[in-house]
Scaffold this active site. Structure first.
Site, mmCIF file in Angstrom:
data_model
loop_
_atom_site.group_PDB
_atom_site.id
_atom_site.type_symbol
_atom_site.label_atom_id
_atom_site.label_comp_id
_atom_site.label_asym_id
_atom_site.label_seq_id
_atom_site.Cartn_x
_atom_site.Cartn_y
_atom_site.Cartn_z
ATOM 1 N N CYS A 194 0.812 -1.213 0.000
ATOM 2 C CA CYS A 194 0.000 0.000 0.000
ATOM 3 C C CYS A 194 0.849 1.268 0.000
ATOM 4 O O CYS A 194 1.962 1.297 0.526
ATOM 5 C CB CYS A 194 -0.917 -0.001 1.213
ATOM 6 S SG CYS A 194 -1.908 -1.491 1.385
ATOM 7 N N ARG A 254 5.043 0.128 -6.198
ATOM 8 C CA ARG A 254 4.862 -0.756 -5.046
ATOM 9 C C ARG A 254 3.848 -1.860 -5.327
ATOM 10 O O ARG A 254 3.803 -2.869 -4.625
ATOM 11 C CB ARG A 254 4.396 0.062 -3.834
ATOM 12 C CG ARG A 254 5.394 1.091 -3.381
ATOM 13 C CD ARG A 254 4.741 2.088 -2.441
ATOM 14 N NE ARG A 254 4.316 1.461 -1.208
ATOM 15 C CZ ARG A 254 4.998 1.495 -0.070
ATOM 16 N NH1 ARG A 254 6.150 2.123 -0.036
ATOM 17 N NH2 ARG A 254 4.550 0.919 1.016
ATOM 18 N N TRP A 301 -3.126 -2.706 -1.523
ATOM 19 C CA TRP A 301 -2.885 -4.089 -1.897
ATOM 20 C C TRP A 301 -3.755 -4.913 -0.955
ATOM 21 O O TRP A 301 -3.532 -4.947 0.240
ATOM 22 C CB TRP A 301 -1.407 -4.433 -1.726
ATOM 23 C CG TRP A 301 -1.030 -5.821 -2.166
ATOM 24 C CD1 TRP A 301 -1.360 -6.990 -1.567
ATOM 25 C CD2 TRP A 301 -0.240 -6.171 -3.305
ATOM 26 N NE1 TRP A 301 -0.834 -8.047 -2.244
ATOM 27 C CE2 TRP A 301 -0.135 -7.584 -3.311
ATOM 28 C CE3 TRP A 301 0.398 -5.441 -4.299
ATOM 29 C CZ2 TRP A 301 0.581 -8.273 -4.289
ATOM 30 C CZ3 TRP A 301 1.110 -6.131 -5.268
ATOM 31 C CH2 TRP A 301 1.196 -7.516 -5.263
ATOM 32 N N ASN A 356 -1.833 1.313 6.208
ATOM 33 C CA ASN A 356 -0.992 0.233 5.711
ATOM 34 C C ASN A 356 -0.787 -0.774 6.828
ATOM 35 O O ASN A 356 -0.624 -0.394 7.990
ATOM 36 C CB ASN A 356 0.387 0.747 5.279
ATOM 37 C CG ASN A 356 0.323 1.578 4.020
ATOM 38 O OD1 ASN A 356 -0.703 1.643 3.351
ATOM 39 N ND2 ASN A 356 1.438 2.211 3.686
ATOM 40 N N GLY A 357 -0.732 -2.056 6.495
ATOM 41 C CA GLY A 357 -0.509 -3.083 7.508
ATOM 42 C C GLY A 357 -1.785 -3.808 7.851
ATOM 43 O O GLY A 357 -2.788 -3.733 7.123
ATOM 44 N N GLU A 412 21.834 -20.371 2.902
ATOM 45 C CA GLU A 412 21.384 -19.044 2.489
ATOM 46 C C GLU A 412 22.254 -17.946 3.093
ATOM 47 O O GLU A 412 22.584 -16.963 2.426
ATOM 48 C CB GLU A 412 19.917 -18.846 2.871
ATOM 49 C CG GLU A 412 19.336 -17.479 2.549
ATOM 50 C CD GLU A 412 19.329 -17.141 1.076
ATOM 51 O OE1 GLU A 412 19.119 -15.963 0.743
ATOM 52 O OE2 GLU A 412 19.525 -18.056 0.236
ATOM 53 N N LYS A 438 24.417 -15.238 0.865
ATOM 54 C CA LYS A 438 24.292 -13.780 0.971
ATOM 55 C C LYS A 438 25.667 -13.138 1.135
ATOM 56 O O LYS A 438 25.951 -12.105 0.533
ATOM 57 C CB LYS A 438 23.388 -13.408 2.159
ATOM 58 C CG LYS A 438 21.929 -13.604 1.894
ATOM 59 C CD LYS A 438 21.426 -12.627 0.849
ATOM 60 C CE LYS A 438 20.221 -13.183 0.106
ATOM 61 N NZ LYS A 438 20.491 -14.230 -0.856
ATOM 62 N N GLU A 468 27.496 -13.337 -2.248
ATOM 63 C CA GLU A 468 26.901 -12.517 -3.302
ATOM 64 C C GLU A 468 27.304 -11.055 -3.217
ATOM 65 O O GLU A 468 27.601 -10.428 -4.243
ATOM 66 C CB GLU A 468 25.369 -12.595 -3.225
ATOM 67 C CG GLU A 468 24.761 -13.862 -3.764
ATOM 68 C CD GLU A 468 23.254 -13.837 -3.656
ATOM 69 O OE1 GLU A 468 22.585 -14.123 -4.655
ATOM 70 O OE2 GLU A 468 22.728 -13.539 -2.565
ATOM 71 N N HIS A 496 33.488 -34.554 8.631
ATOM 72 C CA HIS A 496 33.783 -35.326 7.426
ATOM 73 C C HIS A 496 34.550 -34.491 6.411
ATOM 74 O O HIS A 496 34.468 -34.759 5.206
ATOM 75 C CB HIS A 496 32.483 -35.864 6.818
ATOM 76 C CG HIS A 496 31.792 -36.855 7.692
ATOM 77 N ND1 HIS A 496 32.034 -38.209 7.640
ATOM 78 C CD2 HIS A 496 30.886 -36.689 8.671
ATOM 79 C CE1 HIS A 496 31.294 -38.835 8.533
ATOM 80 N NE2 HIS A 496 30.580 -37.922 9.181
ATOM 81 N N LYS A 534 19.387 -9.806 -11.489
ATOM 82 C CA LYS A 534 18.236 -10.078 -10.632
ATOM 83 C C LYS A 534 17.477 -11.306 -11.111
ATOM 84 O O LYS A 534 17.052 -12.138 -10.320
ATOM 85 C CB LYS A 534 17.307 -8.858 -10.600
ATOM 86 C CG LYS A 534 16.115 -9.032 -9.658
ATOM 87 C CD LYS A 534 16.578 -9.173 -8.212
ATOM 88 C CE LYS A 534 15.422 -9.349 -7.260
ATOM 89 N NZ LYS A 534 15.874 -9.685 -5.902
#
Length: 613
Positions: A2, A27, A74, A100-101, A486, A490, A493, A509, A608
Site C-alpha cells: 500500500c 509498489r 494491496w 498500511n498493515g 542461504e 548472501k 553474493e 567429514h 536479478k
C-alpha cells in the site's frame, strides 16, 4: 504494498495526492482512493483497479480542497473492490482514515463495535480504526487524543493517517511497528505526508522519518512529534537529494537494506487473507485444489535456483512433517537432465521471484511433458511461471530491487508452511488441535521479524569486526541447515567473501580441517530439538581455535560463554525459525558489504533474474 499520500496547505490537494500516488505505483496495488476536505465536509473518491480509474472518477465528479489524504491498496482483508478501497469513513462522515498493515485483532474490535451498534460498510480491518476514533471523539476527545487512544488498542504492525472535518487544520499520522514507513515533508506554509519518498520529493526535500511508536500531528505551521504515549519529541529535518532512485530507498542506504526491513510488511501481506485464525484454517484458492485431488498426490518435487532452492529445502521438511507427502528438492538447472521419475500423481512446485527464471521454466516444461501437475510460488503477477501453472501462490513480497534476494526468501518460507498446513487439512493428516496451533503460530511471524530487525545496530558492530575476513563457514542442522546455505550465499553474493554453508553433522567429514583462528564459523543454534548437537559444534570449533559467531535465542545462558559474537533472535516456534534465523544473517552480510564499500544492490557478475540458461 500500500501507498499513502497526504497534503495540507494553500494549494489544491487533489492533484498533489494523485501525483504522489502515481509515483508510488511501483509498489503494486489493486485499488486507489482519496479524501478531500471540501467546504467543511469530507469528499471521498475511490475504486478498484488502476489509478487511471480514480483519475476518471475525479474528472467526472471533481473535488477541491486544501487538505486531503490518498491511498493505493494491496488487498489483505476483503476483496479488491470499490467498497474495500481506502479511504474509509466513520458513520458520521466526519472522520476518514488510510492505513498500511494489518490490525491483527480486528475481529475482536469489530465484534465490540458491532455490539455498540456500529454498521460496517466494508470487509476490511482498516474500518475498525475510523470507528474507534469516531467513538472517542464522540466521548469528548479531540482528534489527536482520540487517535492516541485508538492506537493503543491496535495490535500488529501498521501505518495510519487520519483527518476529520471537525478539526480541519490538521492531519494525524502514526507508525506502529515495522509494517511501513511514514515520512513528513516540510514546505513553505504547507506540509506533506507519504509512505515513501518518491510521492512527495517533487514538492520538498526536507523530511522527517517517523520511528516505531511515534505519532505526528501535521498542520500548515509544521509538525508536532510525540510518542504514542504523548511524550514530546525533538526531531531533525533531513535534506534529501533530488535523485529518483535514492528517493525510492527512503531512509535506507541501499535497496537491500530497505527490503530487509520490508519483511515485516511482506510477511504480514503473505499471511493476510490466507490464514483464518478463528477457524484455524489456511485458504489457498489459487491452487485450484480439492480434497480428492490432494489425496491423490503421491510425491512433490520442488524445483528452484539459488535462494529459492534454499527455501525449497525448508519446504521439504515442512511438507513432509505436516502433510506427510514425500518431497524431493531439485536444482532447476539439473532437473531435466537426470531423467526424473514423474507421473500424473506428482506435483512439481516451481519457486521463482521473477517467474521468468530460464532454468526453472525449463524444469516446469519437463514436468508438464511427463504428466506432473504444475504449481508455482512467484512474486511477479502474470509472469510466465504463473501463467503456465495449474495453480499458484503469490509471494506478496512486493517489488524487490536488490539483486540479493531477502524478502523474496522469507515470503516463500511462509507460503510453504501454509501450503503444508493446507495439504494436511485437505488430506486429513492433522488433528483439528494440531492444525489450529500451527495456524495460530503464524500470528507471531511479523512481530518476530520486527524484533530481529531491532538489533541491527548490534549486528552492524559485529560486522565491523568481521569486515576483513577472507573465508567463513556456516553450519546449520535440521530445518536450519538451509539457513546456513542461504547465509553463506548472501555473504558471497554481496561482499565477495568466500563462504560455505554446510550441514553441521558433516563438519567432521572434511570441513573441520579448514578451521583455524582465521576462519570464522557461523553456527545457527536456536533453542530447538537440534540445540545440543549445535552446541557440540561450537565446542569442536573452539577446540581448534576458530572464532564462533552464533545465531542464538534470547535468554540462552550457555551460548555467551562459548562464542565470540552472538546474533540474537526471539524465541520462535521451530517450524517458523528459518524466518528469524535468516534475518540477522541478511543484516550481517549487508553491513559487511556496505563497510567494504561495495555495490550492495548490484553485485558484480550477477543479475536479478537469470533469463538464459
Amino acid at each position: 504494498m500500500c501507498g499513502i499520500v497526504g497534503y495540507i496547505g494553500p494549494q489544491d490537494a487533489m492533484p498533489i495526492i494523485l501525483g504522489g500516488l502515481k509515483r508510488l505505483e511501483y509498489r503494486g496495488y489493486d485499488s486507489a482512493g482519496l479524501a478531500i476536505l471540501q467546504n467543511a465536509h469530507i469528499e471521498v473518491r475511490r475504486d478498484a483497479g488502476k489509478l487511471e480509474k480514480l483519475v476518471s472518477l475525479v474528472q467526472q465528479d471533481p473535488v477541491y480542497g486544501h487538505v486531503g489524504i490518498g491511498h493505493t491498496r494491496w488487498a489483505t482483508h476483503g476483496e479488491p473492490n470499490a467498497r474495500n478501497a481506502h479511504p474509509h469513513m466513520g458513520a458520521t462522515g466526519e472522520v476518514v482514515v488510510v492505513h498500511n498493515g494489518i490490525v491483527e485483532n480486528f475481529l475482536e474490535l469489530r465484534d465490540e463495535l458491532s455490539a455498540e451498534g456500529v454498521q460496517f460498510k466494508s470487509d476490511t480491518d482498516t474500518e475498525t480504526i475510523v470507528h474507534l476514533v469516531e467513538r472517542y471523539m464522540d466521548s469528548g476527545l479531540d482528534l489527536v487524543n482520540a487517535a492516541r487512544q485508538t492506537f493503543h488498542l491496535l495490535r500488529g504492525h501498521q501505518s495510519v493517517v487520519l483527518m476529520s472535518s471537525r478539526e480541519p487544520d490538521k492531519i494525524v499520522a502514526a507508525r506502529l511497528g515495522n509494517a511501513g514507513g511514514v515520512v513528513v515533508g516540510f514546505g513553505d506554509g504547507e506540509m506533506y505526508i507519504a509512505s515513501d519518498l518518491p510521492a512527495i520529493l517533487e514538492h520538498t526535500r526536507r523530511m522527517v522519518f517517523l520511528e516505531n511508536m511515534q505519532m505526528a500531528t501535521v498542520s500548515r505551521e509544521g509538525l508536532i512529534l510525540e510518542t504514542i504515549d504523548g511524550e514530546a519529541l525533538d526531531y531533525e529535518i533531513q535534506n534529501v537529494q533530488w535523485d529518483p532512485v535514492a528517493a525510492e530507498k527512503g531512509e535506507y542506504r541501499h535497496f537491500m537494506q530497505k527490503e530487509i526491513h520490508e519483511q515485516v510488511r511482506s510477511l504480514t501481506d503473505t499471511i493476510a487473507g490466507r490464514a483464518d485464525f478463528d477457524q484455524g484454517r489456511i485458504y489457498l484458492p489459487t491452487l485450484n485444489l480439492d480434497p480428492d485431488t490432494a489425496r491423490r498426490i503421491r510425491k512433490i518435487i520442488i524445483t528452484a535456483c539459488g535462494t529459492a532452492f534454499h527455501a525449497g529445502l525448508v519446504g521439504k521438511i515442512l511438507i513432509e512433517r505436516i502433510a506427510r507427502i514425500p518431497v524431493e528438492v531439485d536444482i532447476a538447472s539439473e532437473f531435466r537432465y537426470r531423467d526424473p521419475l514423474v507421473d500424473e500423481s506428482t506435483v512439481l512446485i516451481a519457486i521463482s521471484q521473477s517467474g521468468e527464471t530460464a532454468d526453472t521454466l525449463a524444469a516446469m516444461a519437463e514436468g508438464r511433458q511427463r504428466g506432473a501437475t504444475l504449481w508455482s510460488i512467484v512474486n511477479v503477477i502474470g509472469s510466465q511461471a504463473m501463467r503456465i501453472s495449474d495453480g499458484f501462490i503469490s509471494m506478496q513480497a512486493g517489488p524487490e530491487i536488490g539483486v540479493a534476494s531477502t524478502k523474496a526468501y522469507t515470503a516463500p518460507l511462509i507460503d510453504l508452511y501454509m501450503l503444508a498446513v493446507y495439504l494436511a487439512d485437505l488430506r486429513g493428516t492433522l488433528s483439528s488441535g494440531e492444525r489450529f496451533k500451527l495456524v495460530q503460530d503464524l500470528r507471531l511471524v511479523p512481530d518476530l521479524a520486527g524484533r530481529c530487525l531491532e538489533v541491527e545496530p548490534q549486528i552492524e558492530k559485529i560486522a565491523s569486526r568481521l569486515v576483513e575476513i577472507s573465508h567463513s563457514l556456516y553450519l546449520g542442522r535440521g530445518i536450519n541447515m538451509p539457513t546456513a546455505y542461504e547465509g553463506a550465499l548472501k555473504l558471497k553474493e554481496i561482499s565477495y567473501i568466500h563462504a560455505e554453508g554446510y550441514p553441521a553433522g558433516e563438519m567432521k567429514h572434511g570441513p573441520i580441517a579448514l578451521v583455524d583462528r582465521d576462519m570464522p564459523v557461523v553456527i545457527i543454534a536456536p533453542e530447538d530439538m537440534w540445540y545440543e548437537k549445535m552446541f557440540s559444534q561450537i565446542e569442536q570449533t573452539r577446540a581448534r581455535g576458530g572464532p564462533v559467531v552464533a545465531v542464538a535465542t534470547e535468554g540462552d545462558a550457555l551460548i555467551p560463554g562459548v562464542t565470540d559474537q552472538i546474533l540474537w533472535i526471539p524465541p520462535t516456534p521451530w517450524m517458523l525459525s528459518p524466518v528469524t534465523t535468516v534475518i540477522p544473517l541478511q543484516l550481517l552480510a549487508y553491513h559487511i558489504a556496505a563497510l567494504r564499500g561495495l555495490d550492495v544492490d548490484q553485485p558484480r557478475n550477477l543479475a536479478k533474474s537469470v533469463t538464459v540458461e
